[in-house]
Design an enzyme around this catalytic site. Structure first.
Site, PDB file in Angstrom:
ATOM      1  N   GLY A  31       7.502   0.187   1.719  1.00 49.53           N
ATOM      2  CA  GLY A  31       8.079  -0.105   2.813  1.00 49.53           C
ATOM      3  C   GLY A  31       8.191   1.172   3.892  1.00 49.53           C
ATOM      4  N   LYS A  81      -2.800  -9.611   2.640  1.00 46.10           N
ATOM      5  CA  LYS A  81      -3.281  -8.821   1.247  1.00 46.10           C
ATOM      6  C   LYS A  81      -2.349  -9.167   0.116  1.00 46.10           C
ATOM      7  CE  LYS A  81      -2.711  -4.781  -1.076  1.00 46.10           C
ATOM      8  NZ  LYS A  81      -2.893  -5.583  -2.397  1.00 46.10           N
ATOM      9  N   CYS A  86      14.016  -9.450  -6.499  1.00 40.45           N
ATOM     10  CA  CYS A  86      14.648  -8.507  -5.369  1.00 40.45           C
ATOM     11  C   CYS A  86      16.140  -9.071  -5.453  1.00 40.45           C
ATOM     12  CB  CYS A  86      13.987  -8.449  -4.453  1.00 40.45           C
ATOM     13  SG  CYS A  86      13.631  -9.822  -3.382  1.00 40.45           S
ATOM     14  N   GLU A 138      11.041  -6.401   3.588  1.00 44.17           N
ATOM     15  CA  GLU A 138      11.848  -7.045   2.500  1.00 44.17           C
ATOM     16  C   GLU A 138      11.659  -5.957   1.153  1.00 44.17           C
ATOM     17  OE1 GLU A 138      14.223  -8.658   2.672  1.00 44.17           O
ATOM     18  OE2 GLU A 138      13.901 -10.156   4.698  1.00 44.17           O
ATOM     19  N   GLU A 187      16.650   0.757  -8.704  1.00 46.62           N
ATOM     20  CA  GLU A 187      16.287  -0.851  -8.941  1.00 46.62           C
ATOM     21  C   GLU A 187      15.229  -0.480 -10.179  1.00 46.62           C
ATOM     22  OE1 GLU A 187      13.471  -2.885  -6.319  1.00 46.62           O
ATOM     23  OE2 GLU A 187      14.592  -4.752  -6.474  1.00 46.62           O
ATOM     24  N   GLN A 221       4.939  -1.668 -15.357  1.00 46.65           N
ATOM     25  CA  GLN A 221       6.278  -2.374 -15.248  1.00 46.65           C
ATOM     26  C   GLN A 221       7.276  -2.167 -16.370  1.00 46.65           C
ATOM     27  OE1 GLN A 221       7.932  -3.012 -12.202  1.00 46.65           O
ATOM     28  NE2 GLN A 221       9.761  -3.072 -13.436  1.00 46.65           N
ATOM     29  N   GLY A 233       7.896  -5.593  -1.159  1.00 46.69           N
ATOM     30  CA  GLY A 233       7.525  -4.905  -1.966  1.00 46.69           C
ATOM     31  C   GLY A 233       8.652  -3.595  -2.189  1.00 46.69           C
ATOM     32  N   SER A 234       7.988  -2.518  -2.681  1.00 38.79           N
ATOM     33  CA  SER A 234       9.067  -1.465  -2.982  1.00 38.79           C
ATOM     34  C   SER A 234       9.452  -0.764  -1.622  1.00 38.79           C
ATOM     35  CB  SER A 234       8.129  -0.495  -3.892  1.00 38.79           C
ATOM     36  OG  SER A 234       6.943   0.307  -3.190  1.00 38.79           O
TER      37      SER A 234
HETATM   38  N1  NDP Z   1      11.487  -6.502  -3.298  1.00 37.03           N
HETATM   39  C1  NDP Z   1      10.713  -7.114  -4.205  1.00 37.03           C
HETATM   40  O1  NDP Z   1      10.568  -8.280  -4.123  1.00 37.03           O
HETATM   41  C2  NDP Z   1       9.786  -6.181  -4.971  1.00 37.03           C
HETATM   42  C3  NDP Z   1      10.103  -5.001  -5.350  1.00 37.03           C
HETATM   43  N2  NDP Z   1       9.334  -4.331  -6.103  1.00 37.03           N
HETATM   44  C4  NDP Z   1       9.643  -3.074  -6.440  1.00 37.03           C
HETATM   45  O2  NDP Z   1       8.662  -1.980  -6.348  1.00 37.03           O
HETATM   46  C5  NDP Z   1       8.253  -1.347  -7.654  1.00 37.03           C
HETATM   47  C6  NDP Z   1       6.836  -1.289  -7.701  1.00 37.03           C
HETATM   48  O3  NDP Z   1       6.242  -2.276  -7.822  1.00 37.03           O
HETATM   49  P1  NDP Z   1       4.772  -2.350  -6.670  1.00 37.03           P
HETATM   50  O4  NDP Z   1       3.980  -3.500  -7.151  1.00 37.03           O
HETATM   51  O5  NDP Z   1       4.038  -1.039  -7.352  1.00 37.03           O
HETATM   52  O6  NDP Z   1       5.188  -2.158  -5.339  1.00 37.03           O
HETATM   53  P2  NDP Z   1       4.435  -2.061  -3.832  1.00 37.03           P
HETATM   54  O7  NDP Z   1       5.418  -1.743  -3.090  1.00 37.03           O
HETATM   55  O8  NDP Z   1       3.472  -0.709  -4.374  1.00 37.03           O
HETATM   56  O9  NDP Z   1       3.720  -3.254  -3.783  1.00 37.03           O
HETATM   57  C7  NDP Z   1       3.748  -4.109  -2.691  1.00 37.03           C
HETATM   58  C8  NDP Z   1       2.548  -4.500  -1.956  1.00 37.03           C
HETATM   59  O10 NDP Z   1       2.227  -3.114  -1.397  1.00 37.03           O
HETATM   60  C9  NDP Z   1       0.940  -2.901  -1.579  1.00 37.03           C
HETATM   61  N3  NDP Z   1       0.786  -1.520  -1.263  1.00 37.03           N
HETATM   62  C10 NDP Z   1       0.848  -0.624  -2.141  1.00 37.03           C
HETATM   63  N4  NDP Z   1       0.408   0.542  -1.309  1.00 37.03           N
HETATM   64  C11 NDP Z   1       0.234   0.397  -0.146  1.00 37.03           C
HETATM   65  C12 NDP Z   1      -0.173   1.193   0.970  1.00 37.03           C
HETATM   66  N5  NDP Z   1      -0.469   2.647   0.906  1.00 37.03           N
HETATM   67  N6  NDP Z   1      -0.532   0.659   2.207  1.00 37.03           N
HETATM   68  C13 NDP Z   1      -0.176  -0.720   2.205  1.00 37.03           C
HETATM   69  N7  NDP Z   1       0.043  -1.368   1.074  1.00 37.03           N
HETATM   70  C14 NDP Z   1       0.315  -0.964   0.046  1.00 37.03           C
HETATM   71  C15 NDP Z   1       0.599  -3.390  -2.803  1.00 37.03           C
HETATM   72  O11 NDP Z   1      -0.704  -3.353  -3.310  1.00 37.03           O
HETATM   73  P3  NDP Z   1      -1.344  -3.450  -4.719  1.00 37.03           P
HETATM   74  O12 NDP Z   1      -0.154  -3.760  -5.701  1.00 37.03           O
HETATM   75  O13 NDP Z   1      -2.200  -4.545  -4.770  1.00 37.03           O
HETATM   76  O14 NDP Z   1      -1.715  -1.968  -4.940  1.00 37.03           O
HETATM   77  C16 NDP Z   1       1.271  -4.774  -2.974  1.00 37.03           C
HETATM   78  O15 NDP Z   1       0.496  -5.555  -2.337  1.00 37.03           O
HETATM   79  C17 NDP Z   1       8.803  -2.338  -8.701  1.00 37.03           C
HETATM   80  O16 NDP Z   1       9.096  -1.991  -9.920  1.00 37.03           O
HETATM   81  C18 NDP Z   1       9.986  -2.938  -7.864  1.00 37.03           C
HETATM   82  O17 NDP Z   1      11.165  -2.067  -8.252  1.00 37.03           O
HETATM   83  C19 NDP Z   1       7.988  -4.830  -6.399  1.00 37.03           C
HETATM   84  C20 NDP Z   1       7.552  -6.191  -6.020  1.00 37.03           C
HETATM   85  C21 NDP Z   1       8.478  -7.124  -5.203  1.00 37.03           C
HETATM   86  O1  AKG Z   2      15.616 -15.334  -5.478  1.00 32.37           O
HETATM   87  C1  AKG Z   2      14.820 -16.001  -5.009  1.00 32.37           C
HETATM   88  O2  AKG Z   2      14.522 -17.034  -4.804  1.00 32.37           O
HETATM   89  C2  AKG Z   2      13.660 -15.217  -4.266  1.00 32.37           C
HETATM   90  C3  AKG Z   2      13.517 -13.811  -4.334  1.00 32.37           C
HETATM   91  C4  AKG Z   2      12.698 -12.966  -3.884  1.00 32.37           C
HETATM   92  O3  AKG Z   2      12.174 -13.360  -2.860  1.00 32.37           O
HETATM   93  C5  AKG Z   2      11.775 -11.622  -4.346  1.00 32.37           C
HETATM   94  O4  AKG Z   2      12.235 -11.352  -5.471  1.00 32.37           O
HETATM   95  O5  AKG Z   2      11.264 -11.193  -3.836  1.00 32.37           O
END
Ligand code: NDP
Ligand code: AKG
Length: 476
Positions: free
Chosen positions: A228, A170, A279, A245, A378, A326, A223-224
């Site tokens: 998580g 997904k 991240c 992560e 963050e 964002q 993701g967030s």
């Molecule tokens: N560590 C990292 O690399 C990242 C960190 N972030 C942080 O998170 C913040 C928000 O970003 P956001 O994209 O909203 O992050 P999310 O955690 O919401 O998104 C990550 C993934 O989880 C999915 N998701 C959302 N809700 C659910 C749920 N209830 N069950 C299962 N999966 C779910 C999302 O789907 P969908 O988006 O399709 O709704 C997406 O595919 C950013 O501003 C940043 O601070 C964000 C992205 C990457």
């Molecule tokens: O810095 C990188 O090369 C990877 C970063 C990453 O995995 C992320 O932002 O989710």
């Protein structure tokens, strides 16, 4: 053309959603089908029924499919890089770099298929032999974020398949295009029906249905922190292996003895490249007082020379923020920083360009403290804060004073301080005279504290998550 979901080897339509270019919101990258809960359940069932054959498939078949996929990604890196830059907003060179990384990851895990190994040990009991082997964990759910639309799906799917698991992917709803292309390549490369399934759509529907399924045996998530936590709670409920992560609040320390040019280049890359949407980005620049003013002056000069513009335009250094939500988060934090008493030394304004997009000038705060929200939470945008410290000891203490622990960097010419920092930084990854972001594809990736949970991703260490160890005793 509607880009469909792949379920049990068939392309399945669904409600269409438009993928919008953040550099130009009039530009629709494509229409992508959103899966519903029944589609997701069908994808999980397909992955479950494909598992026995795939986990027993001859290793040369698994090797060939991964190798073919990696080779095609590398051969099409310019085209796929354009798609990625267009849907996510990182610059074209950054996007081509990410696609290249995805291809290299598939090539690496194609090699790992041929290097699968176990151990044979004597038992403490005479006449008994012990074999230690690794078996697939089963159906792997892969939930990925928008900031690395092809590399993160690649570094989760390639090891999952290499070690004999089947996959339900997904991708983030904002950026389905690169993930769709990756799955389409895998499908044509010969992945049997049900081995890789793609379910695009919203996290609240698609992701949540995956979390609620008893038939997903392992779930890997980036993701967030908030999502998580949902993944963790649901996985415990279902006795499922999981790996998270999440965010970072990565420090980059600059010591008095640093090479100024090296320090500034690493800081600009860490904090602002890829629009700060990594991240591993550094949003805390911790600078000792002897170099502080020179560092801030040089960094500000450098920021003044950066071009923020359309991700596909040549000469752009920083592309747009990924979307309106964002962008709001970034500008809210810029307001919070001002209210907290930090000094906005550079940027922070929304920018107009030839096309309507989410353009934001990089923002640099000075006179920040590590207690401010801009130094603790963050932000995930091109926003960084300089924190002035007395000496190395204070710098290390401030660097470690965070609830996160993904990456950590230092600029110094002192071997003593570099060595001490490598040993004492509370982070999964430490960079010396290098940016905190931008990692190799063949070595472990992951963090500590609130940044990560579970075994490391990438390189040979990925086997810990994607396999289950079996210890067998035999009386000869
Ligand atoms: N560590 C990292 O690399 C990242 C960190 N972030 C942080 O998170 C913040 C928000 O970003 P956001 O994209 O909203 O992050 P999310 O955690 O919401 O998104 C990550 C993934 O989880 C999915 N998701 C959302 N809700 C659910 C749920 N209830 N069950 C299962 N999966 C779910 C999302 O789907 P969908 O988006 O399709 O709704 C997406 O595919 C950013 O501003 C940043 O601070 C964000 C992205 C990457
Ligand atoms: O810095 C990188 O090369 C990877 C970063 C990453 O995995 C992320 O932002 O989710």
């Amino acid at each position: 053309m509607l880009h469909k979901n792949l379920i049990a080897g068939e392309w399945v339509a669904g409600d269409a959603s438009a993928n919008i270019n953040p550099s130009n919101t009039h530009d629709v990258v494509g229409e992508f089908a959103r899966a519903n809960a029944d589609d997701v359940r069908a994808a999980i069932a397909a992955a479950k029924s494909a598992l026995p054959a795939w986990s027993q498939a001859p290793i040369l078949i698994r090797h060939a499919i991964l190798k073919k996929t990696g080779d095609e990604i590398l051969a099409r890196k310019e085209e796929l890089g354009r798609l990625l830059a267009r849907e996510e907003g990182k610059t074209l060179p950054e996007a081509i770099g990410e696609v290249t990384r995805a291809g290299q990851i598939f090539d690496f895990f194609a090699g790992e298929v041929l290097r699968l190994s176990g151990e044979t040990l004597p038992s403490v009991r005479p006449g008994v032999g012990i074999d230690i082997t690794r078996e697939p964990v089963g159906v792997v759910g892969v939930i990925t974020p928008w900031n690395f639309p092809i590399a993160i799906p690649a570094w989760k799917i390639a090891p999952a398949l290499a070690y004999g698991n089947t996959v339900v992917l997904k991708p983030a709803d904002l950026v389905p295009g690169s993930a769709w292309s990756l799955v389409e390549i895998l499908h044509r490369a010969g992945a049997p029906a049900g081995v890789v399934n793609l379910v695009m759509g919203r996290g609240s529907v698609v992701g949540q249905t995956m979390l609620d399924s008893p038939d997903i045996n392992a779930l890997t998530f980036t993701g967030s922190a908030a999502t998580g936590k949902r993944v963790a709670l649901a996985s415990i409920e279902h006795n499922r292996k999981f790996q998270l992560e999440m965010g970072g609040k990565n420090p980059f320390v600059v010591l008095d003895d640093a090479d100024l040019e090296v320090a500034v280049e690493a800081a600009v890359n860490s904090s602002f490249f890829s629009t700060g949407q990594r991240c591993t980005a550094s949003s805390r620049l911790i600078v000792t007082e002897g170099i502080h003013d020179r560092f801030v002056a040089a960094l500000t000069r450098r920021l003044g020379g950066l071009v923020v513009d359309d991700a596909l335009k040549s000469g752009t250094h920083i592309g747009p923020v990924v979307d309106e939500g964002q962008l709001r988060q970034d500008t809210d934090y810029i307001d919070i920083g001002r209210q907290e008493g930090a000094r906005l030394a550079f940027g922070g304004n929304r920018l107009e360009r030839a096309t309507p997009g989410f353009y934001l000038e990089p923002a640099l705060f000075t006179e920040a403290t590590n207690q401010m929200r801009i130094a603790r939470e963050e932000i995930f945008g091109p926003v960084a804060a300089v924190i002035r410290v007395k000496d190395y000891d204070e710098a290390l203490a401030v660097a470690n004073d965070t609830s996160f622990g993904l990456s950590s960097g230092i600029a110094t010419t002192s071997l003593k301080h570099a060595t001490h920092f490598k040993r004492n930084a509370e982070a999964g990854m430490v960079m010396v005279n290098l940016p905190t972001a931008g990692v190799d594809f063949h070595v472990p990736f992951g963090g500590r504290k609130g940044s990560s949970f579970g075994p490391r991703e990438q390189g040979r260490y990925a086997a810990e998550f994607y396999t289950s160890v079996k210890t067998a005793y035999t009386l000869a």
